[in-house]
Design an enzyme around this catalytic site. Structure first.
Site: not given
Length: 762
Positions: A399, A437
């Site tokens: 993330d 990401e």
């Protein structure tokens, strides 16, 4: 108010602790809470113990005495107390007196698996310089293998904050120390001794090019599944159940990408609104499986349950990839709670601003871990290796990965940052699937295409291009051409391959696929934020009606659009990622930020499979995945060259207009709704185990985004002599496709808004 004035105001309102003065002479302030009369905690004898590994480890000492070794990095602290809790919550303490290179450590005889524990860390209270030690706060061991308990159900108690949360001058509240004991209000770590060596666990080892990812939420996927026993729904054991795994096998995916399963906390503002953090991007324990997903218990049993889930998925040929959050923690900013790292060594774990009191926030979540610091880098890499070697997982999706690559005082993103360099040479981590990401919310944080070899990336440019192509008036042919063929403009450098691009049309964050064709505006009112949360850049089209409707024409068009989007995704070069439920029409009723919807909005509705239309969508998705699996030309391992590799002029990739002619430079800029992509099976860059070339069928993909039928001319020799339709998204039922061979150089009619996959014959 100036900083000096703020300090004076705080000192005037609080009770100044006579024996606690900050390093530069400013008074430290403490507010004592009311406590019930209680005897002082019992003390526990501590023996010398090793400084490594960090965490709590049950073992037998040299003299045959069983106990647990404890080790905690708290580099700037003045002292560390280990706190042990019995079944009734009674607390005993042991002061760790050994200090080695910032690690406080010792061995406590008689501490057995199942024992709950935490730490109290002593040091200066001086928020003006970033020092936030407060021994009144029980802290969770960041290396705890299991966690028992939570932080409340209707809001975080004020006792879990290191500062006085309700101090009258809120602008300086974070500088006033709260001395109320937090131990009764916080979860505890659990000593775990799991001797499972996973000898019978066999990793599938699916090559990247063959991978089909399926993003799912452990609870959301299983909570409503009728085939999963009620007591197992929403748990690791539920995901391991044959009914849940059977759906994955029938669909044909090769890997599940689990939304965060590290122990996380629910935000106070959600709890006070009667909501919960459903997605889990609020980590507080990076070694512990989230206790809320355990069916077997939270006294360490969750560890074995998670391992059994991984085993069951592996046995079905499905890899396990974890979505991990190492960029920020649940402790938020200076006004957030003191749960773990903030109280262990605030300055040693977080990026702070120049004034040191406040946090640098590149994540939008209040804080950013300082991954440049060795102790933080060690925490992250130790955690990653643990999940691979002990828990059996096959990879990670990071993330806001750009935050992990920030270096220096300015926090610049650097692709040679310590974290990326350490992972690149680590013998365990370099061998698993690594997905970035590739952005965060800080300056210069958007880095799609920039991550180094070994890494694959969520490709949001693919998402946007595909959405734009299939909504009226937004197509950009050059962009969609790059995205369909593997995004070589982004990834063809440094030895990277097409599978560096994780292609997706939807993800957990945003509209579901069904909502993408049903809503043009977000409808997030249920989140309690006045519909201000969630993106407004959805690139969606509601097909003529906003939200649910009974109009049969609108419904038919929406289902056709779903088939188009799924076919585009699964026929593109790169690694496709599906989102759980999209293959059968899951809806969130227009909520594009369902992070706090731990309810039917956020759970998969399995009753959809009983409806013929949605079952047909599942069947099409499964059919397309099976085609990828059978045909290596649909899952290439190298980028296309676009050059002829044979005397007849046949190239590995060619683009065609609706007129059957090859695309020219002018054609790429001309407005059109029709594009043909020819994939040559004679140029598949693969060898079999004997080293011989792999030959495959060749295919022509026709994408027609116009709302009216189009006459499309099929390319003639050398491309093919005939073509057979393999997939037609204009039909719900792919089993009824006519077995007709269309001659090359003839014109066929392609329905409005349709994808055709044709196999070249002869």
């Amino acid at each position: 108010m100036s900083s000096a004035a703020e300090q004076e105001a705080v000192a005037g309102r609080g009770a100044v602790t006579g024996d606690r003065v900050t390093g530069d002479g400013r008074p430290a302030v403490a507010v004592n809470g009311v406590r019930a009369a209680a005897p002082p905690p019992a003390t526990v004898p501590v023996r010398p113990g090793p400084a490594a590994p960090l965490g709590a480890h049950f073992r037998t000492g040299p003299d045959g005495v069983a106990g647990t070794g404890f080790a905690l990095w708290a580099g700037g602290a003045e002292g560390v107390e280990l706190c042990l809790f019995d079944e009734r919550g009674g607390e005993s303490r042991a002061r760790l007196t050994e200090l080695t290179e910032g690690v406080w450590h010792g061995f406590v005889p008689g501490v057995l698996p199942g024992t709950r524990y935490g730490y109290r860390v002593h040091g200066r209270w001086d928020p003006w310089t970033g020092a936030r030690w407060n021994p009144a706060k029980l802290l969770l061991d960041p290396y705890a293998r299991a966690v028992d308990g939570d932080y409340g159900t209707s809001g975080l108690p004020p006792q879990v904050y290191g500062h006085v949360r309700d101090w009258p001058e809120q602008h300086v509240a974070d500088t006033v120390r709260d001395d109320r004991d937090s131990a009764p209000y916080v979860p505890k770590g659990v000593v775990v001794h799991d001797d499972d060596d996973r000898a019978d666990d066999h990793r599938p080892g699916t090559p990247w090019a063959d991978t089909v990812l399926y993003e799912l939420h452990v609870k959301g996927f299983t909570q409503r599944h009728p085939g999963v026993p009620g007591e197992l729904r929403g748990t690791y054991a539920g995901l391991a159940h044959p009914a849940a795994i059977g759906h994955l096998v029938r669909l044909g995916v090769t890997a599940v990408e689990l939304l965060p399963v590290h122990q996380f906390a629910h935000e106070d503002h959600l709890l006070r609104r009667g909501l919960r953090n459903h997605w889990g991007y609020n980590s507080v324990g990076w070694f512990a499986p989230h206790a809320g997903y355990a069916a077997s218990g939270t006294g360490g049993q969750q560890v074995g349950e998670f391992k059994r889930m991984v085993r069951a998925l592996h046995a079905a040929g499905i890899e396990v990839v974890l979505d991990v959050v190492y960029n920020h923690t649940a402790e938020a900013n200076e006004l957030g709670p003191t749960l773990s790292l903030k109280g262990i060594d605030n300055r040693g774990h977080y990026r702070l601003r120049a004034d040191a009191r406040r946090y640098a926030d590149y994540t939008g979540c209040g804080n950013t871990l300082d991954v440049v610091r060795p102790q933080v880098l060690r925490l992250i890499t130790d955690s990653l290796r643990y999940w691979v070697t002990e828990m059996g997982v096959d990879g990670f999706r990071f993330d806001l990965a750009a935050a992990l690559a920030r270096t220096g005082d300015g926090g610049d993103v650097d692709m040679f940052a310590p974290f990326l360099s350490v992972v690149a040479q680590d013998p365990v981590l370099r061998g698993v699937k690594l997905i970035a990401e590739p952005w965060d919310v800080g300056p210069g944080g958007y880095r799609v295409g920039a991550f180094p070899p070994l890494w694959s990336e969520w490709n949001d440019r693919y998402r946007d291009a595909v959405r734009d192509f299939w909504r009226p008036g937004a197509a950009h042919l050059r962009e969609i051409g790059y995205r369909l063929s593997g995004s070589s403009d982004l990834y063809d450098w440094g030895g990277r391959r097409p599978y560096a691009s994780v292609n997706f049309v939807t993800a957990h964050d945003g509209f579901t696929l069904r909502d993408l064709v049903s809503y043009e505006r977000k409808h997030n009112e249920a989140n309690g934020e006045g519909n201000r949360d969630g993106t407004d850049d959805n690139r969606s089209w509601n097909c003529g009606a906003e939200g649910e409707t009974g109009d049969p024409d609108v419904l038919a068009l929406r289902r056709r659009q779903l088939r188009n989007l799924l076919a585009t995704l699964l026929l593109s070069t790169g690694v496709p990622m599906l989102v759980a439920g999209d293959e059968m029409g899951r809806t969130q009723r227009g909520n594009n930020n369902a992070y706090c919807q731990d309810n039917e909005t956020g759970w998969v509705d399995w009753e959809l499979l009983a409806e013929p239309g949605w079952r047909a969508l599942f069947d099409l998705t499964s059919r397309l995945i099976a085609l990828r699996r059978r045909h290596p030309v649909l899952r290439r391992r190298t980028f296309y060259s676009g050059r002829a590799h044979s005397a007849d002029g046949l190239r590995d990739l060619a683009w065609f207009t609706g007129r059957g002619t090859e695309m020219t430079e002018e054609d790429w800029y001309a407005p059109t709704a029709t594009l043909g992509m020819y994939l040559s099976g004679r140029d598949v860059p693969e060898r079999d185990e004997r080293g011989e070339r792999v030959l495959d069928d060749s295919f022509l993909v026709i994408l027609h985004a116009g709302d009216r039928p189009a006459a499309v001319r099929l390319p003639g020799p050398p491309w093919a002599r005939h073509y057979k339709v393999v997939v037609d998204t204009g039909r719900e039922d792919q089993e009824s496709l006519p077995d007709t061979a269309h001659p090359a150089d003839t014109t066929i009619t392609v329905g409005g808004r349709t994808v055709l996959l044709l196999r070249a014959v002869g």
